[in-house]
Design a protein around this motif. Sequence first.
Motif, PDB file in Angstrom:
ATOM      1  N   TRP A  81       0.852  -1.144  -0.041  1.00 53.76           N
ATOM      2  CA  TRP A  81       0.022   0.060   0.028  1.00 53.76           C
ATOM      3  C   TRP A  81       1.011   1.556  -0.037  1.00 53.76           C
ATOM      4  O   TRP A  81       2.042   1.373   0.675  1.00 53.76           O
ATOM      5  CB  TRP A  81      -0.984   0.184   1.125  1.00 53.76           C
ATOM      6  N   SER A  82       0.246   2.382  -0.623  1.00 55.46           N
ATOM      7  CA  SER A  82       0.788   3.826  -0.537  1.00 55.46           C
ATOM      8  C   SER A  82      -0.415   4.513   0.064  1.00 55.46           C
ATOM      9  O   SER A  82      -1.408   4.148  -0.304  1.00 55.46           O
ATOM     10  CB  SER A  82       1.510   4.301  -1.917  1.00 55.46           C
ATOM     11  N   MET A  91      -3.180   3.950   8.431  1.00 56.92           N
ATOM     12  CA  MET A  91      -2.618   3.109   7.656  1.00 56.92           C
ATOM     13  C   MET A  91      -2.200   1.604   8.329  1.00 56.92           C
ATOM     14  O   MET A  91      -2.602   0.919   7.290  1.00 56.92           O
ATOM     15  CB  MET A  91      -1.309   4.001   7.342  1.00 56.92           C
ATOM     16  N   GLU A  92      -2.028   1.597   9.281  1.00 54.20           N
ATOM     17  CA  GLU A  92      -1.885   0.253   9.747  1.00 54.20           C
ATOM     18  C   GLU A  92      -3.175  -0.720   9.686  1.00 54.20           C
ATOM     19  O   GLU A  92      -3.011  -2.001   9.354  1.00 54.20           O
ATOM     20  CB  GLU A  92      -1.346   0.056  11.238  1.00 54.20           C
ATOM     21  N   ALA A  93      -4.189  -0.323   9.927  1.00 55.88           N
ATOM     22  CA  ALA A  93      -5.651  -0.823   9.924  1.00 55.88           C
ATOM     23  C   ALA A  93      -5.806  -1.335   8.258  1.00 55.88           C
ATOM     24  O   ALA A  93      -6.176  -2.583   8.105  1.00 55.88           O
ATOM     25  CB  ALA A  93      -6.772   0.032   9.922  1.00 55.88           C
ATOM     26  N   VAL A  94      -5.496  -0.416   7.264  1.00 58.82           N
ATOM     27  CA  VAL A  94      -5.359  -0.842   5.841  1.00 58.82           C
ATOM     28  C   VAL A  94      -4.412  -1.795   5.714  1.00 58.82           C
ATOM     29  O   VAL A  94      -4.640  -3.168   5.122  1.00 58.82           O
ATOM     30  CB  VAL A  94      -5.083   0.442   4.939  1.00 58.82           C
ATOM     31  N   GLU A 103     -14.003   2.374   1.559  1.00 60.64           N
ATOM     32  CA  GLU A 103     -13.343   1.140   2.168  1.00 60.64           C
ATOM     33  C   GLU A 103     -11.601   1.744   2.288  1.00 60.64           C
ATOM     34  O   GLU A 103     -11.259   1.372   3.318  1.00 60.64           O
ATOM     35  CB  GLU A 103     -13.038  -0.131   1.238  1.00 60.64           C
ATOM     36  N   ASN A 104     -11.234   2.467   1.531  1.00 64.12           N
ATOM     37  CA  ASN A 104      -9.984   2.966   1.370  1.00 64.12           C
ATOM     38  C   ASN A 104      -9.646   4.346   1.596  1.00 64.12           C
ATOM     39  O   ASN A 104      -8.714   4.947   1.437  1.00 64.12           O
ATOM     40  CB  ASN A 104      -9.076   2.638   0.403  1.00 64.12           C
ATOM     41  N   GLU A 153      -6.074   8.603   1.657  1.00 61.54           N
ATOM     42  CA  GLU A 153      -6.268   7.654   0.538  1.00 61.54           C
ATOM     43  C   GLU A 153      -5.394   6.499   0.414  1.00 61.54           C
ATOM     44  O   GLU A 153      -4.292   6.846   0.206  1.00 61.54           O
ATOM     45  CB  GLU A 153      -6.515   8.303  -0.748  1.00 61.54           C
ATOM     46  N   ALA A 154      -5.751   5.253   0.820  1.00 66.00           N
ATOM     47  CA  ALA A 154      -4.755   4.072   0.664  1.00 66.00           C
ATOM     48  C   ALA A 154      -4.855   3.693  -0.808  1.00 66.00           C
ATOM     49  O   ALA A 154      -5.995   3.683  -1.330  1.00 66.00           O
ATOM     50  CB  ALA A 154      -5.502   3.220   1.644  1.00 66.00           C
ATOM     51  N   ILE A 155      -3.867   3.441  -1.552  1.00 67.97           N
ATOM     52  CA  ILE A 155      -3.856   2.994  -2.588  1.00 67.97           C
ATOM     53  C   ILE A 155      -2.978   1.693  -2.879  1.00 67.97           C
ATOM     54  O   ILE A 155      -1.813   1.443  -2.388  1.00 67.97           O
ATOM     55  CB  ILE A 155      -3.012   4.050  -3.465  1.00 67.97           C
TER      56      ILE A 155
END
Length: 100
Positions: free
Chosen positions: A9-10, A60-63, A77-78, A94-96
Amino acid sequence: MKKWYSGEWSFKIIVLSIKPNNEPQNHCRNGHQPGDQYICGYACPGGFCSKSMLKSFPLMEAVRSGGNLRNLGGCQENIIEFDCPDGIVKFRLEAIKQSQ
């Protein structure tokens, strides 16, 4: 520095607003301005507020661990919006997902 792990993830962090009237020079100690964007993986992005990183890192850790940001109040979701610890700056995280 030599990274040995390529993350899945970024994250893009966008400054949405500064309270009370989008004047960072009078309110945000770090000088964030609406529209500022930061991209990171695991490390803290350069110039980003260290206090706000304390709030964004658990998200971020959750993602990274397979979680859904909706469970933490996110709109998707992200994607989630959060305020800095001082309550002055509103951010969007925003998680990518990275293609590997």
